[in-house]
Design an enzyme around this catalytic site. Structure first.
Site, PDB file in Angstrom:
ATOM      1  N   SER A  47       1.134  -1.556   0.536  1.00 32.58           N
ATOM      2  CA  SER A  47       0.305   0.017  -0.180  1.00 32.58           C
ATOM      3  C   SER A  47       0.740   1.474   0.095  1.00 32.58           C
ATOM      4  CB  SER A  47      -0.749   0.065   1.069  1.00 32.58           C
ATOM      5  OG  SER A  47      -0.345  -0.222   2.693  1.00 32.58           O
ATOM      6  N   HIS A  48       2.136   1.070   0.387  1.00 28.02           N
ATOM      7  CA  HIS A  48       3.121   2.280   0.505  1.00 28.02           C
ATOM      8  C   HIS A  48       4.445   2.372  -0.315  1.00 28.02           C
ATOM      9  CE1 HIS A  48       0.982   2.878   4.183  1.00 28.02           C
ATOM     10  NE2 HIS A  48       1.526   4.210   4.366  1.00 28.02           N
ATOM     11  N   THR A 160      -3.489  10.384  10.802  1.00 27.24           N
ATOM     12  CA  THR A 160      -3.055   8.984  11.352  1.00 27.24           C
ATOM     13  C   THR A 160      -2.099   8.990  12.228  1.00 27.24           C
ATOM     14  OG1 THR A 160      -2.556   8.358   9.382  1.00 27.24           O
ATOM     15  CG2 THR A 160      -4.642   7.519   9.798  1.00 27.24           C
ATOM     16  N   ASP A 179       5.916   0.422  14.562  1.00 24.08           N
ATOM     17  CA  ASP A 179       5.727   1.237  13.574  1.00 24.08           C
ATOM     18  C   ASP A 179       4.179   1.191  13.338  1.00 24.08           C
ATOM     19  OD1 ASP A 179       5.298   3.416  11.010  1.00 24.08           O
ATOM     20  OD2 ASP A 179       6.816   1.922   9.350  1.00 24.08           O
ATOM     21  N   GLU A 189      -4.571   1.773   3.387  1.00 25.18           N
ATOM     22  CA  GLU A 189      -4.711   0.970   3.010  1.00 25.18           C
ATOM     23  C   GLU A 189      -6.163   0.923   2.691  1.00 25.18           C
ATOM     24  OE1 GLU A 189      -4.070  -2.342   2.952  1.00 25.18           O
ATOM     25  OE2 GLU A 189      -2.039  -2.419   3.819  1.00 25.18           O
ATOM     26  N   LYS A 231      -7.241   6.445  23.056  1.00 27.85           N
ATOM     27  CA  LYS A 231      -5.970   5.880  23.210  1.00 27.85           C
ATOM     28  C   LYS A 231      -5.319   6.078  22.048  1.00 27.85           C
ATOM     29  CE  LYS A 231      -5.950   2.609  27.392  1.00 27.85           C
ATOM     30  NZ  LYS A 231      -5.180   1.779  27.500  1.00 27.85           N
TER      31      LYS A 231
END
Length: 336
Positions: A47-48, A160, A179, A189, A231
Site C-alpha cells: 500500500s506504501h 493517522t 511502526d 490501506e 488512546k
C-alpha cells in the site's frame, strides 16, 4: 482477481526512479524515494510501495511537491539538527538530516532531527530501522493531514500520525521494529481498498456522522477509526506535538491532503530521536534486548514486532515481489 507480475527489487527501484524523473523530479531527489519504494515492497507493505509512485508523480506535476527542491540543513543546538524540506519530498530531506544525525548521536549520546515543510515520508519504520542498523535506538514521528476525530466528536482534527521505534540488533537487522499509526489501520490501506473496489472491515473507518462503515469511499470522506478509541487519539496528539509543533511544520488540520491534487504543498513534518545505547546502558543494552526478544520467541506462535518484515525482506531478495499489473501500466505510461 488482481493480475500481478513478479519483479526484482532492482527492477522496482529502476521503475520508480525513471517515473519520478520523467514527472519532473531531480535525480538527487528521486533516488532515495526509489530506494525506499523497493524496500517497502520487500517488506510486504504494498500500500506504501509502487502504488504510491503515480501519486508522487501527479503531485510533482500539479505542484503539491517540488521535485527540484534542495533541502536546507542547520545545526541549531549542540545535539539538534533541523532540515527545511522546502516543500520537496521527505526522503531526501531525511537522508540529508541522517548524514548529520548519526555521527552527532554517536558523539553526543543523543541527538534529534526536526524536518519541516515536508511531505509524506512513506513507511516511517523504513527510516527508524536505518538508525538501528547504524547501532542507534531510533524513534520517529510524522504527522499527516487530519483524518481522526477527537473522542466524542466526528470532525477530524489530527492525522493517522504514525510513530516508530527501532532497536539495534545483531547482524545488521533491527532486533525490534515497532511502526504503527494512531488509527486502527493506515489510511493508505483504505485508499487501496477504494481503488480496488473492495469493502473494508468494520472498525477501519467512520462515516461523516461518526458511524462505522464498510464502504472505503464513505470512510475516506468521514474519518479514520482511532486505534484503541481515546488512546489512539492521544497517540495522534502526541505525534502532532512531536512532528508538527516541535518542528514548526503545518498542523494536520491545516495541511492539504496527501491524495488528489487539491491544495498546495502539505508542509507536514518529521521528528527523529537517535540514542547511542552505549551512552545510557553501561554496555547492558544488547543483552537486555536479546533476553526480551528471546522471551517473545520462546512462545509458540508469538510474534515480535518487526519479525514479519525481516522474513519477507529476506524472501523478496531471492524471489522478487508480486506487483499489481494495473499499477505497472500507470507507471509505464508516465515513463512513456
Amino acid at each position: 482477481m488482481m493480475d500481478t507480475k513478479t519483479l526484482s527489487l532492482a527492477d522496482i527501484e529502476d521503475l520508480s526512479l525513471r517515473a519520478l524523473v520523467a514527472a519532473g523530479t531531480s535525480l538527487e531527489n528521486a533516488r532515495p524515494l526509489a530506494v525506499a519504494t523497493a524496500a517497502t515492497e520487500a517488506d510486504g507493505i504494498s500500500s506504501h510501495g509502487l502504488a504510491y509512485i503515480p501519486i508522487y508523480c501527479e503531485h510533482v506535476q500539479c505542484g503539491k511537491v517540488d521535485g527540484q527542491a534542495v533541502p536546507q540543513l542547520k545545526t541549531t543546538a549542540p545535539s539538534v539538527i533541523t532540515v527545511d524540506a522546502v516543500t520537496g519530498f521527505a526522503h531526501p530531506a531525511i537522508d540529508m538530516g541522517f548524514d548529520a544525525l548519526i555521527p552527532l548521536a554517536r558523539s553526543q549520546g543523543i541527538a534529534v532531527l526536526a524536518v519541516k515543510n515536508s511531505y509524506n515520508c512513506g513507511v516511517l519504520g523504513y527510516h527508524t530501522q536505518r538508525l538501528a542498523k547504524a547501532g542507534l535506538l531510533g524513534l520517529g514521528f510524522t504527522n499527516a493531514p487530519a483524518s481522526i476525530a477527537p473522542s466524542g466528536g466526528f470532525k477530524p482534527v489530527v492525522g493517522t500520525n504514525p510513530f516508530s521505534i527501532a532497536a539495534p540488533g545483531p547482524g545488521g537487522e533491527p532486533a525490534v521494529l515497532i511502526d504503527q499509526s494512531a488509527s486502527t489501520i493506515a489510511k493508505s490501506e483504505v485508499m487501496k481498498h477504494a481503488r480496488e473496489g473492495k469493502p473494508i472491515p468494520v472498525g477501519w473507518a467512520l462515516d461523516a456522522e461518526g458511524q462505522p462503515t464498510t464502504d472505503p469511499a464513505v470512510g475516506l470522506k468521514g474519518s479514520m477509526a482511532p486505534s484503541g478509541g481515546y488512546k489512539g487519539v492521544g497517540t495522534a496528539l502526541m505525534v502532532e506535538l512531536m512532528a508538527a509543533a516541535l518542528t514548526g511544520a503545518t498542523l494536520g488540520i491545516d495541511a492539504s491532503p496527501f491524495s488528489g491534487t487539491a491544495g498546495g504543498p502539505p508542509r507536514t513534518g518529521q521528528f527523529f530521536i537517535a540514542i547511542d545505547p552505549q551512552a545510557t546502558s553501561d554496555g547492558g543494552f544488547a543483552a537486555l534486548v536479546a533476553r526480551l526478544v528471546d522471551t517473545f520467541h520462546a512462545q509458540d506462535g508469538a510474534r515480535l514486532p518487526g519479525d514479519g518484515r525481516n522474513q519477507r525482506r529476506i524472501q523478496a531478495r531471492v524471489d522478487g515481489v508480486a506487483v499489481n499489473v494495473a499499477t505497472l501500466e500507470k507507471i509505464e505510461a508516465i515513463i512513456g
